[in-house]
Design a protein around this motif. Sequence first.
Motif, PDB file in Angstrom:
ATOM      1  N   GLY A 118       0.781  -1.234   0.000  1.00 18.68           N
ATOM      2  CA  GLY A 118       0.000   0.000   0.000  1.00 18.68           C
ATOM      3  C   GLY A 118       0.807   1.276   0.000  1.00 18.68           C
ATOM      4  N   GLY A 119       2.122   1.187   0.291  1.00 17.06           N
ATOM      5  CA  GLY A 119       2.973   2.369   0.293  1.00 17.06           C
ATOM      6  C   GLY A 119       2.917   3.123   1.606  1.00 17.06           C
ATOM      7  N   TYR A 120       3.570   4.287   1.621  1.00 25.51           N
ATOM      8  CA  TYR A 120       3.510   5.157   2.794  1.00 25.51           C
ATOM      9  C   TYR A 120       3.683   6.607   2.387  1.00 25.51           C
ATOM     10  N   VAL A 121       3.208   7.487   3.243  1.00 26.96           N
ATOM     11  CA  VAL A 121       3.340   8.923   3.020  1.00 26.96           C
ATOM     12  C   VAL A 121       4.000   9.535   4.246  1.00 26.96           C
ATOM     13  N   VAL A 122       4.636  10.682   4.048  1.00 29.71           N
ATOM     14  CA  VAL A 122       5.216  11.410   5.175  1.00 29.71           C
ATOM     15  C   VAL A 122       4.079  12.171   5.837  1.00 29.71           C
ATOM     16  N   ALA A 123       3.718  11.726   7.050  1.00 32.49           N
ATOM     17  CA  ALA A 123       2.533  12.275   7.714  1.00 32.49           C
ATOM     18  C   ALA A 123       2.874  13.332   8.751  1.00 32.49           C
ATOM     19  N   LYS A 125       5.909  16.280  10.488  1.00 33.98           N
ATOM     20  CA  LYS A 125       6.801  17.352  10.050  1.00 33.98           C
ATOM     21  C   LYS A 125       7.862  17.551  11.114  1.00 33.98           C
ATOM     22  N   ASP A 126       9.079  17.798  10.647  1.00 36.56           N
ATOM     23  CA  ASP A 126      10.195  17.875  11.578  1.00 36.56           C
ATOM     24  C   ASP A 126      11.318  18.640  10.890  1.00 36.56           C
ATOM     25  N   ASP A 127      12.341  19.001  11.639  1.00 37.36           N
ATOM     26  CA  ASP A 127      13.507  19.660  11.027  1.00 37.36           C
ATOM     27  C   ASP A 127      14.696  18.715  10.918  1.00 37.36           C
ATOM     28  N   SER A 128      14.449  17.422  11.115  1.00 38.42           N
ATOM     29  CA  SER A 128      15.522  16.439  11.102  1.00 38.42           C
ATOM     30  C   SER A 128      15.951  16.087   9.682  1.00 38.42           C
ATOM     31  N   LEU A 129      17.118  15.487   9.586  1.00 34.48           N
ATOM     32  CA  LEU A 129      17.623  15.012   8.305  1.00 34.48           C
ATOM     33  C   LEU A 129      16.730  13.907   7.758  1.00 34.48           C
ATOM     34  N   ARG A 130      16.242  13.034   8.622  1.00 33.54           N
ATOM     35  CA  ARG A 130      15.366  11.946   8.168  1.00 33.54           C
ATOM     36  C   ARG A 130      14.101  12.496   7.525  1.00 33.54           C
ATOM     37  N   TYR A 131      13.524  13.516   8.137  1.00 35.40           N
ATOM     38  CA  TYR A 131      12.313  14.112   7.564  1.00 35.40           C
ATOM     39  C   TYR A 131      12.592  14.676   6.176  1.00 35.40           C
ATOM     40  N   ARG A 132      13.684  15.428   6.044  1.00 38.80           N
ATOM     41  CA  ARG A 132      14.000  16.032   4.745  1.00 38.80           C
ATOM     42  C   ARG A 132      14.318  14.970   3.705  1.00 38.80           C
ATOM     43  N   TYR A 133      14.961  13.890   4.140  1.00 41.30           N
ATOM     44  CA  TYR A 133      15.257  12.781   3.228  1.00 41.30           C
ATOM     45  C   TYR A 133      13.954  12.138   2.736  1.00 41.30           C
ATOM     46  N   GLU A 134      13.037  11.866   3.648  1.00 40.86           N
ATOM     47  CA  GLU A 134      11.774  11.231   3.267  1.00 40.86           C
ATOM     48  C   GLU A 134      10.945  12.141   2.359  1.00 40.86           C
ATOM     49  N   LYS A 135      10.938  13.424   2.639  1.00 40.83           N
ATOM     50  CA  LYS A 135      10.196  14.356   1.784  1.00 40.83           C
ATOM     51  C   LYS A 135      10.783  14.395   0.380  1.00 40.83           C
ATOM     52  N   ALA A 136      12.102  14.352   0.287  1.00 43.99           N
ATOM     53  CA  ALA A 136      12.750  14.382  -1.029  1.00 43.99           C
ATOM     54  C   ALA A 136      12.458  13.115  -1.820  1.00 43.99           C
ATOM     55  N   ASP A 200      -2.946   2.319  -3.798  1.00 43.38           N
ATOM     56  CA  ASP A 200      -2.816   3.571  -3.056  1.00 43.38           C
ATOM     57  C   ASP A 200      -3.541   3.411  -1.722  1.00 43.38           C
ATOM     58  N   ASN A 201      -2.849   2.865  -0.737  1.00 44.29           N
ATOM     59  CA  ASN A 201      -3.417   2.645   0.589  1.00 44.29           C
ATOM     60  C   ASN A 201      -2.311   2.802   1.633  1.00 44.29           C
ATOM     61  N   PRO A 202      -1.776   4.018   1.750  1.00 47.06           N
ATOM     62  CA  PRO A 202      -0.565   4.202   2.551  1.00 47.06           C
ATOM     63  C   PRO A 202      -0.810   4.234   4.051  1.00 47.06           C
ATOM     64  N   THR A 203       0.236   3.904   4.770  1.00 44.79           N
ATOM     65  CA  THR A 203       0.326   4.261   6.177  1.00 44.79           C
ATOM     66  C   THR A 203       1.091   5.581   6.255  1.00 44.79           C
ATOM     67  N   GLY A 204       1.067   6.195   7.426  1.00 42.33           N
ATOM     68  CA  GLY A 204       1.760   7.463   7.597  1.00 42.33           C
ATOM     69  C   GLY A 204       3.052   7.288   8.363  1.00 42.33           C
ATOM     70  N   PHE A 205       4.114   7.903   7.855  1.00 47.58           N
ATOM     71  CA  PHE A 205       5.408   7.877   8.515  1.00 47.58           C
ATOM     72  C   PHE A 205       5.583   9.210   9.215  1.00 47.58           C
TER      73      PHE A 205
END
Length: 289
Positions: A118-123, A125-136, A200-205
């Motif tokens: 089902g995939g996943y979405v970035v659910a 928000k943060d200022d971390s490197l991991r967040y920016r990596y996942e958004k990219a 298209d049935n994502p979980t949220g990260f």
Amino acid sequence: MRNNLSILIPTYNDQCTELVRVLAAQLHSMGNDIRWEIIVADDGSYDEEVLRKNREIGNIDGCKFIERKQNCGRAAIRNFLASQAQHDTLLYIDSDMTIVRNDFVKKYLTSDAPVVYGGYVVAGKDDSLRYRYEKACEKYHTVEYRKKVPYKDFHTSNYMIEKAIMTAHPLDERFTKYGYEDVLYGKQLQDAGIEIVHIDNPTGFATFESNAEFIRKTDEAIATLLQFRQELSGYSRLLAMKERMEKAHIAGFVRAIGKCIIPILRKNLCHKNGASLWQLRLYKIFKIA
């Protein structure tokens, strides 16, 4: 529509009681049309506060919490969960995911495919490197993109599979460290001729670790990638880059530079304010060389 389901959640130092409550509520709302269970297996967590909260799962109707004293790894814990399941259809969800759709469970049950991702979405928000990596990387997680490379873009964080397939084709338990057990599983399913259907049935990260922890995981994942290089060839962009460097006879040169550059990059990446995605990409190139 499928009429039975075992939801299986492996966890390690993650508090997932709310995730279980949301899933149980969706299942209860479907009435008697479906037989179901939710099983959470703790893979040797050491965080006593997390364990205390997760033990509440055992008091939720239809749910079970299993504590394992020894950590067996990301592959083995999922195989263990399959052995505990009572139903023919398994739905795996990572314990750090959130449910972002009210019809999440129902949408899975309407599919009759043997394996569904089902995939996943970035659910969050943060200022971390991991967040920016996942958004990219979000553009690579759309269902349209995933369908182009169905076996190469598969993750064990949110997928449904028939128990018979999971039993006949378990995850490779040599993968005890972080990373790539799901990539190899996509290859295993392809080699076995088993279709992966992408929906298209994502979980949220929404949980983002510190920069230092993210880099530690990156190091561990690259070590895993190199350990299983032969099996993962053709399924990793990083390995493809390494192969190009070797073909061009520059891998040794890159490694020599990396000995000086890697410590500097690592320090910057671990620092809250010094991390950037271009430095992360460069770091990975030096590490894989």
